[in-house]
Design a protein around this motif. Sequence first.
Motif, PDB file in Angstrom:
ATOM      1  N   VAL A 215       0.828  -1.203   0.000  1.00  5.09           N
ATOM      2  CA  VAL A 215       0.000   0.000   0.000  1.00  5.09           C
ATOM      3  C   VAL A 215       0.864   1.256   0.000  1.00  5.09           C
ATOM      4  N   THR A 216       1.948   1.249   0.779  1.00  3.16           N
ATOM      5  CA  THR A 216       2.817   2.433   0.840  1.00  3.16           C
ATOM      6  C   THR A 216       3.483   2.695  -0.505  1.00  3.16           C
ATOM      7  N   LYS A 217       4.075   1.655  -1.101  1.00  5.02           N
ATOM      8  CA  LYS A 217       4.760   1.838  -2.379  1.00  5.02           C
ATOM      9  C   LYS A 217       3.792   2.250  -3.476  1.00  5.02           C
ATOM     10  N   LEU A 218       2.665   1.581  -3.570  1.00  4.08           N
ATOM     11  CA  LEU A 218       1.695   1.927  -4.602  1.00  4.08           C
ATOM     12  C   LEU A 218       1.073   3.294  -4.338  1.00  4.08           C
ATOM     13  N   GLY A 219       0.925   3.676  -3.053  1.00  9.32           N
ATOM     14  CA  GLY A 219       0.397   5.001  -2.753  1.00  9.32           C
ATOM     15  C   GLY A 219       1.303   6.105  -3.277  1.00  9.32           C
TER      16      GLY A 219
END
Length: 378
Positions: A215-219
Amino acid sequence: MANNTAFDPFSQSFTLLLADGTPFNVSIPDLDDFIFYGVEICINYASQLGASLILLVMLALLTKAEKRSSPIFVLNCLSLALNFVRNVLQCLYFTGPFSETYAYFGQDYSRVPRSAYATSIAATVLTFMLLVCIELSLILQAHVICITVRKVYRQTITIISIIVAALACAIRLALCIENAKYTISLTYLTPLAWLSNATNVTTTISIFWFCAVFVTKLGFALGQRRKLGLRRFGPMQIIFIMGCQTLIIPAIFSILPYITHLPSMDSNVLTVVSIFLPLSSMWAASSIDTSSQISPRPEAHKKFVPSYASGSTASAERNASYGPLSPSKSADNRTASSSLPSPANSHFQGILGDLEAQDLATTRVVNTLGVARRNGML
């Protein structure tokens, strides 16, 4: 009359005899609890095996042939198959000789065959194997997601991921071994309650860690896309949504056993993850296929972008045949070359649908069109 009104027929008991003739009482509420527990837990396991089987068939039918050799596809199919067999064995246990009324209340398992013991132990072993497959799949996907991150950060994330996954698998293996010992010795499992809780906690933490990485990377990637004006709903948004679901829903199932009396709700944690992982890949792949079908052909823009060559038609043809490439043609070549298959692109397509390569290709197209506009071509 007073005695009749005080009598509760729903709480009465009846007497059974052990093998040596010793009597013992069984109350109707205890019998009801025994029956209801078996029905509820079999419904739980049956719903999990049905969902796993349906998704396994869909995954086998809808995945393209060139992607079926990828490690992620193999691990996802193996996870679904293991989860299906695991839940079948769990249902067999609660409908087998271990769950007969007299065997349970009299604690007499002398007529339980060896096959029933094997079924119970195999279910715990398959649960451990299922967790290993899920953790391997999460590690591979985390590595692919973080492939564009700085080397130091990527190595740190990989090391932490391996430690978290190994800890969850080690505690699950310890529970599997102790559970098999208790099953063979026919001892009650109360002393293993702390180990079961530790297994539930470590498994939930490992899933939370991997989904937080996704979620962090894709965010961050979606934020960069918005700055470039790329707001169309695509594969990255799909993976982000499924990552958020995998971050929240398994945690809910891991908490339910401590706040409700529904049996074996924590068994849904592995089922939910094993279903969400291939489901996200299938959704993202369908989105890629749909966008490729509605996008124009690479040579379609040649009809609308004029050449730099001026003058007569003959000079334009000479420049087109013998002269240097014009900016419009070089733009065409750059756009076409960005879509050519390469070892890196095929690796990403086999795992997560080549998300990063699509972003790079889209950025190049945007930059090329910007140069064309500034030079009066568009």
